[in-house]
Design an enzyme around this catalytic site. Structure first.
Site, mmCIF file in Angstrom:
data_model
loop_
_atom_site.group_PDB
_atom_site.id
_atom_site.type_symbol
_atom_site.label_atom_id
_atom_site.label_comp_id
_atom_site.label_asym_id
_atom_site.label_seq_id
_atom_site.Cartn_x
_atom_site.Cartn_y
_atom_site.Cartn_z
ATOM 1 N N HIS A 1 39.765 35.555 38.844
ATOM 2 C CA HIS A 1 39.341 36.802 39.464
ATOM 3 C C HIS A 1 39.256 36.602 40.967
ATOM 4 O O HIS A 1 39.342 35.473 41.475
ATOM 5 C CB HIS A 1 38.007 37.282 38.894
ATOM 6 N N ASP B 1 41.333 41.006 45.950
ATOM 7 C CA ASP B 1 41.965 42.070 45.168
ATOM 8 C C ASP B 1 42.685 43.095 46.040
ATOM 9 O O ASP B 1 43.846 43.414 45.802
ATOM 10 C CB ASP B 1 40.918 42.802 44.324
#
Length: 379
Positions: free
Chosen positions: A131, A161
């Site tokens: 992540h 991200d």
């Protein structure tokens, strides 16, 4: 349709986070984006109402079983009439589905095939899950974020991200489209968050090379180490952001606030005096509320702004004047950015529910929706 990307067609294989952000940016700029969702997420009773996930705004949705041969052919049919495909699976997944770069470029040699991953398409970590926090950790960016006597602080998921991932892929897509427009062939974009977060750190690494950045957290001009580039609590428990880096802006801040530097902090650029200066600034800012300080300092070159929460931000006079946030389908949300004088972007559709436009898209492809649905290829 309008916008600088009007006429560009995009196929998005549904994913989470940075991939949808790329698709949203392209849709905001006028691209016709079709999102390929999973059949198990279809709920026709919700059709006609906006989905709450704002990242999915601006496109249509078709629900396809990618493991079904006829479903695969539906996607290849979309690819054949599109300019871009976006996918965010682990390396090798689309190849196993028969929708990898070779499969799609065989159908459309001018296709821009955008791949969004955390680790990238190759390397020792490529096959493993991760992540944002993991990708940013490897680049050094996480180590540098936080206070000196505390663990590193995750910068939400904006650095990996979205900044280093979704925006990097959007940039890559536009670059590749320009190459195709100039006579080049289609190609594959390997957008990895570890690469993007690293690129975002270039200036800091340059400052290290110049000897102007220490590796300790909270010890530098831009990481909260300098007392004139930090946040301070005010009398009402809310916060003020101070960014008076340059001498003329610092002088304006001092003049307007009446700040008196302690003797130990006479040289504002000497880190040895920063703790004393920080304490003095903290005492001063606690003497008034956040909005009292904002009224005094915002409309000046003191480089000070109130720290607003999510509800306050859209109502700030500057953001309201620029329409930085807009209301669309009853939801306040960030407006498309950047801005274009001749071909402005716009939010053109609310976020769709999975499969909301399946029949419409299949008709455009000249396919029989009832037959495909009966066969289980679409929903």
């Amino acid at each position: 349709m309008s916008g600088p990307l009007a006429g560009v067609r995009v196929v998005e294989l549904a994913g989470i986070g940075p991939g949808p952000f790329t698709a949203m940016m392209l849709a905001d700029m006028g691209a016709d984006v079709v999102r390929v969702d999973r059949p198990d997420g279809v709920d026709p009773e919700r059709f006609g109402t906006p989905h709450p996930d704002l990242l999915n705004r601006g496109r249509r949705s078709i629900a396809v079983d990618l493991k079904h041969p006829a479903g695969r052919n539906v996607v290849l049919g979309l690819v054949g009439r599109s300019d871009v495909l976006l996918e965010g699976f682990r390396p090798g997944v689309t190849e196993r589905l028969g929708l990898g770069p070779d499969d799609c470029l065989a159908v459309n040699p001018r296709l821009v095939y955008g791949r969004m991953t955390g680790w990238g398409q190759d390397g020792p970590h490529a096959g493993y899950a991760g992540h944002d926090i993991d990708y940013v950790a490897l680049t050094g960016a996480l180590w540098a974020t936080g206070r000196p006597d505390s663990p590193p602080v995750p910068p939400m998921n904006l650095v990996g991200d979205f900044g280093g991932g979704g925006m990097l892929l959007a940039f890559g897509v536009v670059c590749a489209l320009l190459n195709v427009a100039g006579g080049g062939t289609g190609q594959v974009i390997d957008a990895a968050m570890v690469d993007g977060a690293s690129v975002l750190s270039t200036m800091i690494l340059g400052l290290r090379q110049l000897g102007r950045w220490r590796d300790e957290r909270g010890a530098n001009l831009l990481d909260g180490g300098a007392p004139f580039y930090d946040t301070y609590e005010c009398a009402d428990g809310r916060y003020l952001a101070v960014g008076a880096l340059e001498p003329q802006f610092y002088a304006e801040l001092v003049r307007r606030t009446g700040f008196e530097a302690p003797e130990a902090a006479a040289d504002r650029l000497d880190p040895a005096g920063w703790p004393a200066a920080r304490q003095a600034w903290a005492r001063l800012f606690r003497s008034r509320t956040r909005d009292e300080w904002a009224a005094l300092l915002e409309h000046s070159d003191a480089c000070v702004a109130p720290v607003l929460d999510w509800r306050e931000a859209p109502r700030h006079p500057h953001l309201a004047a620029r329409r930085t946030f807009v209301e669309y389908s009853g939801v306040t949300q960030p407006a498309p950015a950047p801005r274009f004088s001749a071909t402005p972007g716009a939010i053109r559709r609310p976020p769709p529910h999975a499969g909301e436009h399946t029949d419409e898209i299949l008709r455009e492809l000249g396919l029989d929706a009832d037959a495909l649905r009966g066969d289980g290829a679409v929903a």
